[in-house]
Scaffold this motif. Structure first.
Motif, PDB file in Angstrom:
ATOM      1  N   ASP A  46     -10.627  -3.413  -4.703  1.00 21.50           N
ATOM      2  CA  ASP A  46      -9.642  -2.256  -4.570  1.00 21.50           C
ATOM      3  C   ASP A  46     -10.100  -1.067  -5.784  1.00 21.50           C
ATOM      4  O   ASP A  46     -10.418  -1.792  -6.644  1.00 21.50           O
ATOM      5  CB  ASP A  46      -8.160  -2.729  -4.906  1.00 21.50           C
TER       6      ASP A  46
ATOM      7  N   GLN B  33     -13.602   2.442  -0.007  1.00 21.62           N
ATOM      8  CA  GLN B  33     -12.932   3.026  -1.343  1.00 21.62           C
ATOM      9  C   GLN B  33     -14.204   3.538  -2.120  1.00 21.62           C
ATOM     10  O   GLN B  33     -15.376   3.577  -1.965  1.00 21.62           O
ATOM     11  CB  GLN B  33     -12.569   1.761  -1.976  1.00 21.62           C
TER      12      GLN B  33
ATOM     13  N   SER C 122      -5.166  -5.563  -5.171  1.00 23.89           N
ATOM     14  CA  SER C 122      -5.291  -5.082  -3.725  1.00 23.89           C
ATOM     15  C   SER C 122      -3.967  -5.891  -3.093  1.00 23.89           C
ATOM     16  O   SER C 122      -4.122  -6.853  -3.219  1.00 23.89           O
ATOM     17  CB  SER C 122      -6.687  -5.073  -3.234  1.00 23.89           C
TER      18      SER C 122
ATOM     19  N   ASP D  99       0.871  -1.302  -0.153  1.00 20.55           N
ATOM     20  CA  ASP D  99      -0.014   0.315   0.033  1.00 20.55           C
ATOM     21  C   ASP D  99       0.894   1.419  -0.036  1.00 20.55           C
ATOM     22  O   ASP D  99       0.310   2.183  -0.387  1.00 20.55           O
ATOM     23  CB  ASP D  99      -0.850  -0.240   1.308  1.00 20.55           C
TER      24      ASP D  99
END
Lengths: 722, 214
Positions: A288, B35, A268, A97
């Protein structure tokens, strides 16, 4: 280790060496640090020499060499070793990340040094190549809500040094390489500190490679590098990766415990959900914002992390998942392999050999059907046994981790020479010149026009050997699938191919009435024999040409001459042994000649390397890769028809396409791996990357119009994302 | 299923693991990141600015908004600020009517956390030209937008739809010398938004230090 030449042998030398080391490692750096203001101070701006390490960002970095002295033609490695303070970590190629992957650039300028003068020799691009960075398997470091892939303690990043084209000129003039290493790495605990360092040093080149003092570290590091995941087939379903046919815990692996996605996959980094469903393992990635629908197209997906068996303490191993998922179902692959084999009968490689079969069949047509059945079955058996031997060789190589591709036989000069000899002999025999001595007679018959089952068997063997350079259109995906699949699948695929090759003759067994259509023997047979003999002669010449690209034209010409001498030896009894001796001598001489493949280079093409591809794509340029080999007829035909065409060249240049040639004439591990990543095991392969888009594979048989339309359709804008 | 000792051990280990996860999530609240996908409406939020005012995202409806996640001590943020590059970008874009919101989601006690007074002073020192400097110490807005790094950039068009999220440019090195040669995704995206086109490179992997959530 066979050669362990030790530098220091006498006590005096040892003392001097130790003094030198102390000076280098302690005194000089101390002086340097004390007089810091006089040097360019900020950490990383000082350029270090080879033995010097840098302490910055809570880490110590140094450059290590696998060999202290390089030998041209012998691969070596250069490593960036980082020792991190406790609690601090540095990152993998996909940092996760946050964080940043390390940079480890190596640049070389060759320097030839004569004692009397100082000559500077530039190393031409492509003569020395540094492979991309190899990363050991990292660990997952969670700092909720974020996660990273990193290393703690100690890590070494390595890059292989390869000599793709050994040129003797380079070897003699080159005494050392001027190497510059530029490295950047990020070290974090919670906060992050970047580190940067440049090293510049000379890497000596000599006649014999001398292992470095830290070579053992490279061997240890090799064990920490992830191996290739070849345990099972796999496919994507949206955001879920399905590994199919993973053995149960009693087998080689205990459990799939994690998956570290690669940076390019866009998946992700969050810990995926892993579940087992029968004999498949499902890896479900978190949604993601970058990859809600599914992963981006790439050839490196990431690492499958597996707990090694009998290890509850948690020791894990990583395996690289590469390549395109096998979209071909097994039965379709078998069908394609069979059809490909059928088509091979028409390919120019195989036709000369088949012509021999036609001869004997013509004779047989007059005999009983049972004889024909015998012969056809013997032929089929010959084809299949050769295929199976090929399968065994491929399986053996696969188990030792090497990858071979379809057509690897043609990459070895010895094989090409052997085939040249066979073809020459066959040609000579067909022309009826082969009638010496009882011993030779029997052998000659067995190979060519004999009417025994053994003759058919040998024809079958020969057909397979000679077919290898021609990848028939339908074969490429099927062979790529078969060669990458589990071993039983591979043998099935090869068998299907063999059956396809033998099918026209098997039909004769099944439908004997066809035999009646065979024209009766007559004068035409002699004319056909001569024609076929000429065909064989031409093929022999073609093999010499291939040899000239594997070796030098001179060496190939010498081999050709040796062949002719051999024929003369058979023709004229009086000079037989003399001629044979000269032939052998010429062969040995040719083999010992320096092997350059320096041919005229075509300015239109650049050499392929994965770095060149990445760089061009990062610049937003369209890239076209031509995987080819001189021994591949389809490739050569396409080359002449499409890529030498002036109009097509202009069209390509107008569009600014970067044209890369991946020459697989000689064995090349990088090209083999690249082919494998597209699910292929042989050439030709044509790959086009539109700017910012996914790879598009073009068909194996190209025309200028087809090439243009395929590239044009790939260039039309579509919704894209990195 | 056989209740062998092995199975029991494995079961109890898994239960313990689950228990720890539940306990942790209870202790720290939702640790997951939500998200926002490109093309979705950008979620509204209200944050206190360094100047003390309450700033709402919906206040700026009708204008293009840039969100920039910030941590003064992060080497990657320093790369853009020490070189003056970020300030130049802010000046350039705000002059054209774009709203530039800089957000700090570092939790109290973590690196980069700022109280209002210190934040104000920093804006002056840095000569930063953002429209507003917002403080998000609870990390709620950061989590809602799944901000992972500093810097992490988001662009919201005048209709309130998220059209870009990711890195500020194409070179993730910490060396300021690399800024000149890198493609600036934010400038390009803003140009495309202004011309009414769809953003070609709308989603890139952000680089930088991790956002120091609680």
């Amino acid at each position: 280790m066979a050669d362990s030449r030790i530098y220091i042998s006498t006590t005096r030398e040892r003392r001097r060496f130790a003094l030198g080391q102390v000076t280098l490692r302690f005194v000089l750096p101390f002086i340097a640090s004390v007089s810091a203001p006089t040097f360019a101070s900020p950490a990383g701006e000082v350029v270090l020499g080879l033995g010097e390490s840098t302490r910055q960002a809570n880490s110590v970095g140094q450059v290590l060499l696998e060999h202290n002295v390089l030998q041209p033609g012998v691969d070596s490695q250069i490593g960036l070793k980082l020792r991190l303070d406790p609690e601090w970590h540095t990152y993998w190629s996909n940092p996760g990340d946050s964080g940043a992957a390390p940079r480890f650039e190596v640049r070389v300028v060759g320097r030839g040094v004569e004692l009397a003068q100082n000559t500077q020799t530039e190393v031409s691009p492509g003569e020395i190549v540094f492979d991309p960075i190899q990363f050991p398997t990292p660990t997952r470091i969670d700092l909720p809500p974020l996660t990273s892939f990193a290393y703690e303690g100690e890590v070494m990043f390595t890059r292989k040094l390869r000599w793709p084209r050994t040129s003797s000129n380079l070897g003699e003039a080159l005494k050392a390489l001027n190497v510059e290493v530029e490295a950047e790495w990020l070290v974090c605990r919670k906060e992050c500190i970047p580190a940067r360092q440049t090293w510049r040093f000379e890497w000596p080149v000599g006649e014999q490679a001398v292992p470095g003092l830290r070579q053992a570290e490279f061997q240890l590091n090799a064990e920490r590098l992830p191996k290739s995941w070849s345990v099972s087939r796999w496919k994507w379903e949206g955001r879920e990766l399905q590994l199919l046919g993973v053995p149960q815990s009693q087998g080689q692996f205990s459990e799939v415990v994690d998956f570290f996605p690669s940076a390019e996959s866009g998946l992700s980094s969050a810990r995926p959900e892993i579940s087992r469903d029968g004999d498949s393992v499902r890896v479900r990635f978190a949604e993601d914002s970058t990859s809600a629908a599914g992963p981006a197209q790439t050839d490196f997906w990431g690492l499958v992390v597996v707990r090694t068996p009998n290890n509850a303490s948690g020791a894990v191993e990583g395996f690289e998942l590469r390549g395109l998922p096998q979209g071909l179902t097994w039965w379709r692959a078998l069908l394609f392999a069979w059809a490909g084999g059928l088509l091979l009968n028409l390919m120019p490689c195989v036709l000369p050999v088949i012509s021999l079969k036609m001869m004997s069949l013509g004779k047989l047509a007059q005999q009983s059907q049972r004889e024909v059945t015998h012969h056809v079955l013997a032929y089929t058996l010959g084809v299949l046994s050769c295929m199976w031997v090929l399968g065994v060789v491929l399986a053996v190589f696969r188990s030792t981790g090497e990858s071979l591709g379809w057509g690897f036989q043609m990459q070895s000069p010895g094989f090409v020479i052997a085939m040249f000899a066979i073809f020459l002999l066959m040609c000579w025999a067909l022309l009826g010149r082969w009638e010496l001595g009882g011993r030779w007679m029997g052998w000659g018959e067995g190979l060519t026009q004999g009417s025994s089952a053994r003759a058919s068997y040998f024809t079958g063997l020969l057909a397979v050997i000679v077919a290898s350079p021609c990848t028939a259109p339908l074969m490429a995906p099927a062979m790529g699938f078969a060669l990458a699949a589990p071993i039983s699948m591979m043998f099935l695929g090869l068998t299907a191919l063999g059956v396809g090759l033998a099918t026209p003759y098997l039909l004769l067994v099944l439908a004997p009435s066809l035999l009646r259509l065979w024209p009766k023997p007559g004068a035409w047979m002699n004319r056909l024999k001569v024609l076929m003999a000429m065909g064989l002669g031409v093929t022999a010449l073609w093999l010499i040409w291939i040899l000239s690209t594997l070796w030098t034209p001179l060496a190939a010409a010498l081999v050709g001459a040796a062949g002719v001498l051999m024929l003369l030896a058979m023709e004229f009894r009086r000079i037989r042994w003399g001629a044979l001796a000269i032939a052998l001598g010429v062969l040995i001489f040719a083999a010992r000649l320096p092997q350059t493949s320096a041919g005229p280079t075509d300015e239109f093409w650049q050499n392929f390397s994965s770095q060149t591809v990445q760089r061009a794509r990062a610049n937003g340029q369209p890239v076209f890769i031509n995987y080819t080999a001189t021994w591949c007829l389809t490739c050569q035909v396409n080359d002449r028809v499409v890529f030498r065409d002036a109009d097509t060249r202009r069209w390509i240049q107008e569009r600014g396409v970067v044209m890369l040639k991946a020459d697989w004439t000689k064995s090349d591990a990088e090209i083999t791996a690249s082919l494998k990543s597209f699910g292929r095991a042989g050439v030709p392969l044509y790959v086009f990357y539109p700017p910012g888009g996914e790879a598009k594979l073009l068909p194996e048989i190209l025309t200028p119009a087809l090439f243009r339309s395929e590239v044009e359709s790939a260039l039309t804008p579509s919704s894209s994302g990195p | 299923m056989q209740f062998t000792k092995e199975t029991m051990n494995r079961l109890s280990r898994q239960v313990a693991k689950a228990g720890v996860v539940i306990a942790l999530s209870a202790a720290f609240g939702s640790t997951a990141l939500a998200q926002v996908k490109n093309g979705e409406a950008a979620p509204d939020f209200t944050l206190k600015s360094a100047a003390g005012a309450d700033v709402k995202l919906s206040d700026y409806k009708g204008k293009t908004v840039v969100l920039e996640w910030f941590n003064n001590d992060c080497p990657y943020v320093k790369k853009h600020y020490d070189s003056g590059h970020m300030q130049k970008l802010q000046t350039q874009e705000t002059a054209e009517g774009t709203v530039w919101l800089t957000i700090v989601s570092s939790a109290p006690g973590e690196q980069g956390h700022l109280e209002a007074a210190a934040a104000q002073k920093l804006v002056g020192e840095r000569k930063a030209k953002m429209t507003a400097f917002l403080l998000d110490p609870k990390g709620e807005v950061g989590r809602r937008y799944a901000a992972k790094t500093t810097p992490h950039m988001y662009i919201i068009d005048s209709k309130g739809v998220l059209v870009y999220q990711g890195a500020i440019d194409s070179n993730s090195s910490s060396d300021p010398k690399t800024i000149a040669g890198a493609t600036n995704y934010v400038t390009e995206a803003l140009r495309e938004v202004k011309a009414g086109q769809s953003v070609k490179t709308a989603n890139t992997k952000p680089y930088g230090c991790s956002v120091k959530y609680k």
